[in-house]
Motif scaffolding. Sequence first.
Motif, mmCIF file in Angstrom:
data_model
loop_
_atom_site.group_PDB
_atom_site.id
_atom_site.type_symbol
_atom_site.label_atom_id
_atom_site.label_comp_id
_atom_site.label_asym_id
_atom_site.label_seq_id
_atom_site.Cartn_x
_atom_site.Cartn_y
_atom_site.Cartn_z
ATOM 1 N N PRO A 242 -15.195 -21.050 7.433
ATOM 2 C CA PRO A 242 -15.353 -19.718 8.013
ATOM 3 C C PRO A 242 -16.779 -19.189 7.927
ATOM 4 O O PRO A 242 -17.616 -19.712 7.187
ATOM 5 C CB PRO A 242 -14.410 -18.854 7.169
ATOM 6 N N VAL A 243 -17.011 -18.123 8.715
ATOM 7 C CA VAL A 243 -18.301 -17.437 8.769
ATOM 8 C C VAL A 243 -18.141 -16.065 8.126
ATOM 9 O O VAL A 243 -17.134 -15.381 8.359
ATOM 10 C CB VAL A 243 -18.773 -17.303 10.230
ATOM 11 N N VAL B 296 -10.918 -15.843 18.218
ATOM 12 C CA VAL B 296 -11.656 -15.486 17.009
ATOM 13 C C VAL B 296 -10.776 -14.589 16.143
ATOM 14 O O VAL B 296 -10.239 -13.586 16.624
ATOM 15 C CB VAL B 296 -12.970 -14.758 17.355
ATOM 16 N N ARG B 297 -10.638 -14.974 14.884
ATOM 17 C CA ARG B 297 -9.845 -14.179 13.935
ATOM 18 C C ARG B 297 -10.785 -13.536 12.920
ATOM 19 O O ARG B 297 -11.551 -14.235 12.249
ATOM 20 C CB ARG B 297 -8.815 -15.055 13.211
ATOM 21 N N SER C 54 -10.997 -17.221 0.597
ATOM 22 C CA SER C 54 -10.298 -18.431 0.140
ATOM 23 C C SER C 54 -9.144 -18.770 1.064
ATOM 24 O O SER C 54 -8.899 -19.950 1.352
ATOM 25 C CB SER C 54 -9.807 -18.256 -1.298
ATOM 26 N N ASP C 55 -8.427 -17.755 1.551
ATOM 27 C CA ASP C 55 -7.344 -18.001 2.498
ATOM 28 C C ASP C 55 -7.888 -18.596 3.798
ATOM 29 O O ASP C 55 -7.275 -19.491 4.389
ATOM 30 C CB ASP C 55 -6.597 -16.708 2.815
ATOM 31 N N ALA C 56 -9.032 -18.102 4.245
ATOM 32 C CA ALA C 56 -9.617 -18.602 5.485
ATOM 33 C C ALA C 56 -10.057 -20.052 5.340
ATOM 34 O O ALA C 56 -9.851 -20.876 6.241
ATOM 35 C CB ALA C 56 -10.788 -17.727 5.908
ATOM 36 N N ARG C 57 -10.670 -20.367 4.204
ATOM 37 C CA ARG C 57 -11.066 -21.755 3.966
ATOM 38 C C ARG C 57 -9.846 -22.673 3.933
ATOM 39 O O ARG C 57 -9.866 -23.776 4.498
ATOM 40 C CB ARG C 57 -11.859 -21.867 2.656
ATOM 41 N N LYS C 58 -8.790 -22.213 3.274
ATOM 42 C CA LYS C 58 -7.558 -23.003 3.222
ATOM 43 C C LYS C 58 -6.974 -23.185 4.621
ATOM 44 O O LYS C 58 -6.539 -24.284 4.991
ATOM 45 C CB LYS C 58 -6.529 -22.320 2.319
#
Length: 310
Positions: free
Chosen positions: A99-100, A61-62, A71-75
């Motif tokens: 992401p959550v 888990v990050r 936006s970085d997580a979605r990418k």
Amino acid sequence: MAETRRTDSSEGGSVPGDFTVAKAGAAMEEACAMAGLSPSGATLIRLGENAVFRLTEPIVVRVARSTAYASDARKEVAVARWLAEKEFPAVRALPIDQPVIAGNHVVTFWESLSESEHYGSPADVARLLAELHRLEAPVRLSLGRLEPFARAERRLASNGWFSDKDHAFLNDRLMELRTAYARLEFALPPGLIHGDASVGNVIHDRRGRPVLIDLDGFTTGPREWDLVLTAIYYERFGWHTAAEYAEFVKIYGFDVMQWPGYPVLRDVREFLMVTWLSQKAPQDERAAAEVRKRIDSLRTGTSRRDWEPY
């Protein structure tokens, strides 16, 4: 390389000064509950740009430092799923809706590669980059172009830890590097890049295969950007041996140190490494001492051989 394979990053966004293990752990637990996973027995792997936890299930888990990273997580998740389609050896995102958002944090879930982290070699990095750089990212990923200084600007603007003297010096240095970078003529064709390629972002899986991790820096830009960290880890810091670097060059097929623009790109990456580590300085005196030493090196031009890997 001495001591650890988890070497410096120069990437990541601006960092709130109150990102603690306790706060990250609370966000991890909340996100696990939302995803239907159990956080019981979770262990912290590291606290850096992200807090990274390993669950008792084979899941990592990050937890990002704030929702500014959404936006970085979605990418990152989208890139991971595309690389899985291409059967490229990269970390896999869990097949859940992510992401959550947990509180003020962005959380992502990943397949665990192994029970402990065994980092790759420069040769592993070269092989993965050679394969990655042959790929062409689909338009649907909307990767955009590399912005080398965007995160450094945010770090300098948001971190009140710097002395006035150091803050002025670093801002002046940023302007100098921005001008020098804009004049570069790259030798390799631009394309897909990892953005933070080094031995610290290659992990051996349970079968001993090297796998690329930390996909949030994926973008398009000069391929030299992905090669320069291995070069400076050898040439400037002594974290790699001459033999390791020679093998890296042989496998990839290009020696970035022989490119005339190398000194500029080297200086840019070193500067970013200093601003990246400065995010830890307000809470960590060891990191603070290291940052002061590094700033002095930038100011005086002295050797970087005493820089410690983080």
